[in-house]
Scaffold this active site. Structure first.
Site, PDB file in Angstrom:
ATOM      1  N   LEU A  39       0.906  -1.160   0.058  1.00  0.00           N
ATOM      2  CA  LEU A  39       0.006   0.026   0.083  1.00  0.00           C
ATOM      3  C   LEU A  39       0.836   1.390  -0.018  1.00  0.00           C
ATOM      4  CD1 LEU A  39      -2.709  -1.011   2.321  1.00  0.00           C
ATOM      5  CD2 LEU A  39      -2.609  -1.518  -0.032  1.00  0.00           C
ATOM      6  N   ARG A  40       2.247   1.154   0.077  1.00  0.00           N
ATOM      7  CA  ARG A  40       3.140   2.246  -0.098  1.00  0.00           C
ATOM      8  C   ARG A  40       3.275   3.163   1.339  1.00  0.00           C
ATOM      9  NH1 ARG A  40       6.364  -0.612  -3.390  1.00  0.00           N
ATOM     10  NH2 ARG A  40       5.668  -0.955  -5.434  1.00  0.00           N
ATOM     11  N   ASP A  50      -0.142  -9.714  -5.282  1.00  0.00           N
ATOM     12  CA  ASP A  50       1.181  -9.401  -5.438  1.00  0.00           C
ATOM     13  C   ASP A  50       1.105  -7.673  -5.876  1.00  0.00           C
ATOM     14  OD1 ASP A  50       3.875  -9.116  -4.883  1.00  0.00           O
ATOM     15  OD2 ASP A  50       4.321 -10.015  -6.778  1.00  0.00           O
ATOM     16  N   HIS A  66       3.035   1.814  -8.711  1.00  0.00           N
ATOM     17  CA  HIS A  66       4.017   2.716  -9.014  1.00  0.00           C
ATOM     18  C   HIS A  66       3.632   3.950  -9.654  1.00  0.00           C
ATOM     19  CE1 HIS A  66       7.274   0.234  -7.843  1.00  0.00           C
ATOM     20  NE2 HIS A  66       6.745  -1.072  -8.705  1.00  0.00           N
TER      21      HIS A  66
END
Lengths: 337, 430
Positions: free
Chosen positions: B64-65, B306, B310
């Protein structure tokens, strides 16, 4: 209750990414960019070689200049050091009367964190017509061709381990000048196939020109996976690989191969895969010895062979100019058409 | 609040339940499945005619960054994308910035998740301090803070000795260890499967042995320690066979596969498509078929997204220098159901791989619609065609090779804990 989903016709899966030619050829099959040899057809390859032939005749004359690309700006965009390739591209452009700008990026922008695309956009903004690109990453020329403004051509002067199309073309030109027909030839490419963009482009070119037999000769640690699927016979023994061949192409061995455990030593490599005068006798008596340069004497080739009567290594350099003139004039022609 | 959804086809992979009837939600739980209790009067009735209801998906691997890479995506943006994709529980690997190696990061992620749309977010704690592979992380503290398991994400461990000790220590607390089978030296600078395509493109390859050698070491240590290990994201046929054999021998091991590995191969990389740059890499046709077969037999018991969103710049460059990963929350369910169309799995089997299968691996109570279960479910419209389009993509990461693919069926609503967290906009149909 059945386990099937409600049946509905749905679109077919999209095809995998564009084939190399969708990017480098125009709709009517002319060269828009020169990115890779793979996928070119025999007619186009022959046309390039024929065009190069006419420039070769001119290059032997006192006045070596034609106005074909007058007013055009060609940028040599080199992210990797190179002398020979860059100078022959530069000379080719100048003999076509184009303006040439040499940009060596390895020490400037890349270090400052400027992205490849930023570099490209900045130079593009100077209204240039063609990029000649060398980059250490495979696919870099494809990337640039995909993002460049329409109307600008991209010539791949070597990308990573992937392709070096003009080198392969000048090699084909050299072979054709000496041997004519490819269909009866046996050609051996010897050395570090794994890391070689030159070998990959040569293999495609030789197969497109329907060469009788294409061999690669190397220890298993310098051969890429499934290399036979490129259309070559694999030899691990140099003496066997050289038997009766008409052309031997030696590849340069980089020193760092020892550091990454590909080979034990230069000494052992030379013992097993070095081209010596003794081994040359196994080949056909009129065999050509070629090398894309720069050669490591005493590592992959004996000086007596590199400078000997079978060697056409310097001719390759000379013809490189004619072949690059041919490619440059053809891609610019495709854009103007 | 109580809700009754009537005339809906209820599919529950936990026991193969499949009937058109009523699904009753009371508060945050399922009250009844099939038929409402006599005299039950809901506050709200929903007509489920033509729709399917099945448990919300549990995704074992989604980046989820947040924290640290909010320029790529946020918990808010990605949980909404998950909800659209029918995913109601997400498991986050610990490779955030900083990594999840103390309760503080878990608390931060939990706090952000509570402020988001409602999709449940679970965290794997770090196996080693800062994921550096040297010193063990404080696993007991991580577990107390809510970590569902421990993992070193895709980062290497210093040695097999560290791995052995980490497995032993985690086993003290009954923690499941999630490992990726990837030998760092054999992987090297590789960026795609080592084979005919990498040879043609001149890209550095990652050999099959990078997975199988690492897997061999993991299996030996599972046998030695008895630790409960889950191998994340297999990519090779041979790796799947090794897992199947180990499971048959009774080792406490499980495995998952990313959905894209069941559809794409090395061929899709050509010519240098950065959206097909993933680690572990897309491999050959034989591998894909082998992975599919292992999923069909249940030897691989979970399919995950997965998910790795980006920002566009990460994918703008020559192939090897682009960042690996696919933004895949919104394609996990459509791809999984495509396996039913392909004749590989029954509908219940397919749903099990994204619900009960992953639930079993990390001991989740959800992933079922039995009375008393958490009311996390999807209302699915099987008749709606769905084209994956950039216009209605919700993830902040637009890096997917699946744009323009068309699928049968679409999420109508996604519910978590008895309330809808996502409803398809009326115009969002093809």
């Amino acid at each position: 209750m059945t386990d099937t989903l409600i049946a509905r016709p749905h679109a077919r899966l999209p095809l995998p990414g564009p084939l190399p030619n969708r990017l480098q050829l125009t709709e009517d099959g002319q060269l828009r960019h020169m990115l890779t040899i793979e996928g070119l057809n025999r007619e186009l390859m022959t046309e390039i070689l024929d065009t190069a032939e006419s420039f070769a005749n001119m290059n032997e004359k006192a006045v070596k200049k034609v106005p074909l690309l007058r007013g055009k700006t060609i940028v040599n965009l080199f992210f990797e050091a190179s002398t020979r390739t860059r100078t022959t591209f530069e000379l080719a452009a100048k003999r076509l009367s184009a303006d040439v700008l040499n940009v060596n990026i390895s020490t400037s922008s890349a270090v400052k964190g400027e992205s490849l695309l930023d570099t490209l956009r900045n130079i593009e903004a100077m209204n240039v017509d063609m990029f000649v690109v060398r980059h250490e990453e495979s696919g870099a020329a494809h990337f640039i061709a995909r993002h460049v403004m329409p109307g600008i051509s991209v010539l791949n002067a070597g990308d990573g381990r992937h392709a070096h199309p003009t080198q392969a073309l000048l090699d084909m030109f050299t072979i054709r000048r000496h041997k004519g027909d490819f269909t009866k030839l046996k050609v051996a490419i010897v050395g570090d196939i794994l890391h070689s963009r030159v070998a990959r482009s040569q293999i495609h070119a030789l197969n497109i020109l329907q060469t009788g037999e294409v061999r690669v000769v190397a220890p298993c640690s310098l051969l890429p996976a499934d290399v036979d699927q490129l259309g070559v016979q694999v030899y691990n023994d140099l003496d066997e690989g050289l038997k009766d061949v008409d052309v031997i192409i030696m590849l340069r061995l980089q020193r760092e191969r020892m550091e990454h455990a590909h080979l034990p030593s230069e000494h052992e490599y030379y013992q097993l895969f070095g081209l010596t005068a003794r081994r040359l006798q196994l080949a056909h008596p009129t065999c050509l010895v070629m090398h894309p340069g720069p050669a490591n004497r005493g590592v992959e080739i004996e000086s007596a062979v590199a400078d000997g009567p079978h060697s056409v290594i310097l001719e390759q350099v000379t013809y490189g100019i004619s072949v690059r003139m041919a490619v440059m004039s053809m891609v610019m022609g495709a854009h103007q058409a | 609040m109580s809700v009754l959804i009537e005339n809906v086809r209820i599919l529950d992979p936990v026991d193969g339940f499949d009937a058109i009837g009523e699904l009753v939600v009371q508060g945050s739980e399922i009250l009844a499945r099939g038929q409402a209790p006599e005299g039950f009067e809901p506050r709200r009735r929903i007509d489920g005619s033509g729709l399917w209801a099945f448990p919300g998906l549990i995704d074992l691997a989604a980046r989820l960054r947040e924290p640290g890479q909010e320029h790529k995506a946020t918990i808010a943006s990605e949980t909404l994308a998950a909800a659209r994709g029918g995913i109601t529980s997400l498991v986050v690997p610990p490779d955030t910035e900083p990594p999840v190696d103390s309760p503080a990061e878990i608390e931060l992620i939990n706090r952000r998740a509570h402020q988001a749309c409602g999709v449940r977010v679970y965290v794997l704690g770090a196996l080693t301090h800062q994921l550096e592979g040297q010193q063990l992380a404080e696993m007991a503290a991580l577990m107390q803070a809510g970590a569902r398991g421990v993992s070193n994400a895709s980062k290497p461990l210093a040695s097999l000795l560290v791995l052995r000790r980490a497995l032993e220590y985690a086993t003290t607390f009954g923690l499941t260890i999630v490992l990726s089978a990837q030998d760092p030296a054999l992987t090297g600078s590789g960026c795609m499967h080592e084979g005919a395509v990498s040879t043609r493109l001149g890209l550095a390859g990652i050999p099959e042995a990078a997975e199988t050698a690492a897997l061999g070491a993991i299996l030996a240590l599972v046998e030695q320690t008895g630790a409960r290990v889950h191998v994340a994201r297999l990519s090779t046929r041979r790796g799947a066979e090794m897992i199947a054999k180990a499971r048959a021998e009774g080792l406490p091991i499980s495995a998952d596969v990313a959905a894209h590995q069941l559809f794409l191969t090395e061929v899709d990389v050509a010519e240098f498509d950065p959206n097909c740059h993933v680690i572990p890499p897309l491999r050959g046709q034989r591998d894909r078929d082998g992975l599919r077969a292992a999923v069909a037999r249940g030897e691989i018991s979970a399919i995950c997204s997965d998910h790795q969103p980006h920002e566009p710049d990460s994918k703008l460059g020559p192939f090897a220098s682009t960042e690996p990963g696919i933004s895949s929350l919104e394609t996990l369910l459509p791809l999984t159901l495509r396996l039913v169309e392909d004749g590989l799995l029954s509908l219940h089997e397919a749903l099990a791989r994204v619900t009960t299968g992953p639930a079993e691996i990390l001991d989740f109570a959800q992933g079922r619609l039995t009375p008393g279960a958490r009311a996390d479910f999807v209302l699915w419209d099987p008749a709606a065609m769905h084209e994956v389009r950039s216009e209605d993509w919700l993830s902040a990461g637009r890096n997917t090779p699946f744009f323009n693919w068309t699928f049968a069926g679409q999420t109508r609503e996604t519910w978590v804990a008895g309330r809808p967290v996502w409803t398809r906009p009326a115009e969002d149909t093809v």
